[in-house]
Design an enzyme around this catalytic site. Structure first.
Site, mmCIF file in Angstrom:
data_model
loop_
_atom_site.group_PDB
_atom_site.id
_atom_site.type_symbol
_atom_site.label_atom_id
_atom_site.label_comp_id
_atom_site.label_asym_id
_atom_site.label_seq_id
_atom_site.Cartn_x
_atom_site.Cartn_y
_atom_site.Cartn_z
ATOM 1 C CG LEU A 37 29.338 -1.059 21.445
ATOM 2 C CD1 LEU A 37 28.917 0.390 21.744
ATOM 3 C CD2 LEU A 37 28.198 -2.026 21.740
ATOM 4 N N GLY A 41 35.414 0.148 15.575
ATOM 5 C CA GLY A 41 36.708 0.230 14.875
ATOM 6 C C GLY A 41 37.493 -1.079 14.834
ATOM 7 C CB SER A 110 33.409 -11.526 20.804
ATOM 8 O OG SER A 110 34.372 -10.515 20.639
HETATM 9 P P1 ADP Z 1 33.676 -2.431 13.442
HETATM 10 O O1 ADP Z 1 34.573 -3.421 12.747
HETATM 11 O O2 ADP Z 1 33.983 -2.325 14.913
HETATM 12 O O3 ADP Z 1 32.230 -2.667 13.173
HETATM 13 P P2 ADP Z 1 34.651 -0.534 11.476
HETATM 14 O O4 ADP Z 1 36.136 -0.688 11.570
HETATM 15 O O5 ADP Z 1 33.949 -1.248 10.349
HETATM 16 O O6 ADP Z 1 34.013 -0.972 12.888
HETATM 17 O O7 ADP Z 1 34.252 0.993 11.401
HETATM 18 C C1 ADP Z 1 34.812 1.968 12.284
HETATM 19 C C2 ADP Z 1 34.713 3.353 11.665
HETATM 20 O O8 ADP Z 1 35.283 4.279 12.600
HETATM 21 C C3 ADP Z 1 35.503 3.468 10.379
HETATM 22 O O9 ADP Z 1 34.769 4.293 9.505
HETATM 23 C C4 ADP Z 1 36.801 4.149 10.845
HETATM 24 O O10 ADP Z 1 37.393 4.916 9.824
HETATM 25 C C5 ADP Z 1 36.325 5.046 11.980
HETATM 26 N N1 ADP Z 1 37.366 5.372 13.004
HETATM 27 C C6 ADP Z 1 37.652 6.609 13.446
HETATM 28 N N2 ADP Z 1 38.649 6.591 14.366
HETATM 29 C C7 ADP Z 1 38.986 5.306 14.522
HETATM 30 C C8 ADP Z 1 39.962 4.655 15.336
HETATM 31 N N3 ADP Z 1 40.775 5.304 16.181
HETATM 32 N N4 ADP Z 1 40.048 3.302 15.254
HETATM 33 C C9 ADP Z 1 39.231 2.617 14.410
HETATM 34 N N5 ADP Z 1 38.290 3.172 13.625
HETATM 35 C C10 ADP Z 1 38.165 4.525 13.664
#
Ligand code: ADP
Length: 219
Positions: A37, A41, A110
């Site tokens: 989603l 992350g 995806s």
């Molecule tokens: P996506 O690319 O799936 O849309 P993002 O990477 O842009 O998501 O954002 C994810 C958010 O969740 C970030 O603010 C990140 O710091 C936070 N986060 C917290 N824990 C995790 C983790 N274990 N892995 C990835 N992101 C994390």
């Protein structure tokens, strides 16, 4: 299915084989496909993995959903057809990266299983590795994180066809790696992925030698 318009085209082979490229870089090109989603992350992990691989002496490059929509895919929206075409193009770009001996890290929602399976088939047809990573995080946590304010806009109806709210997400049935990012830290997720890559001999256990001096760019 996209209409094939080009005719009278003949494949022109190069002289650098995969084995020669592998000898130079010390690893094969393969694809790490992050799916999940929005705000689960994917981009965070792809970027952290790119750095971990780089520091391990491996050639790695992030193909990020939003970044690719700035250029290559800027004529695509979020309808089911456009989402499928978005993923088809990325699967083809990932194929080029594998051929070039580079590890690509794709960070795209995806949402459709069939699109991800097509990307996998393209890799497996060439006996290349395709490592699907389910970046799994409950939607309420994604919505609390909402780093780009997308959920807020989707709830307000400003963004239509938003995955998890007004468009479907089909979770992987058998991903190579399943990460609960609401339970694991980013560093822990990177360790899990790096261990998997070493255990399956996708990358060497010991880091490759890294060139620490840089060539100055020509003026
Ligand atoms: P996506 O690319 O799936 O849309 P993002 O990477 O842009 O998501 O954002 C994810 C958010 O969740 C970030 O603010 C990140 O710091 C936070 N986060 C917290 N824990 C995790 C983790 N274990 N892995 C990835 N992101 C994390």
């Amino acid at each position: 299915m996209i209409e094939r318009k080009a005719t009278n085209i003949v494949w022109h082979a190069g002289r650098i084989t995969r084995a020669r490229r592998e000898g130079l870089s010390g690893h094969r090109g393969f694809t790490i496909w992050f799916t999940g989603l929005s705000a689960s992350g994917k981009s965070t992990l792809a970027v952290a993995m790119e750095e971990a691989l780089f520091e391990h002496g491996c050639h790695a490059y992030v193909l990020d959903g939003d970044n690719v929509r700035h250029g290559l895919n800027n004529n695509l929206g979020f309808s089911p057809e456009d989402r499928t075409e978005n993923i088809r193009r990325i699967a083809e770009v990932a194929k080029l990266f594998r051929d070039a001996g580079v590890i690509s890290l794709t960070a795209f929602i995806s949402p459709y299983r069939s699109d991800r399976d097509s990307a996998r088939k393209l890799a497996e047809a060439e006996h290349d590795a395709f490592i699907e990573i389910f970046v799994d995080c409950p939607i309420n946590v994604c919505e609390q994180r909402d780093p780009k304010g997308m959920y807020q806009k989707a709830r307000a109806g400003i963004i239509k066809d938003f995955t998890g709210i007004s468009a479907p997400y089909e979770p992987p049935e058998k991903p190579e790696i399943h990460l609960r990012t609401d339970q694991l830290t980013v560093d822990r997720c990177v360790c899990v992925i790096m261990d998997h890559l070493k255990q399956h001999n996708y990358i060497p256990c010991a880091p490759n030698r890294i060139q620490t001096t840089y060539y100055a760019a020509a003026p």
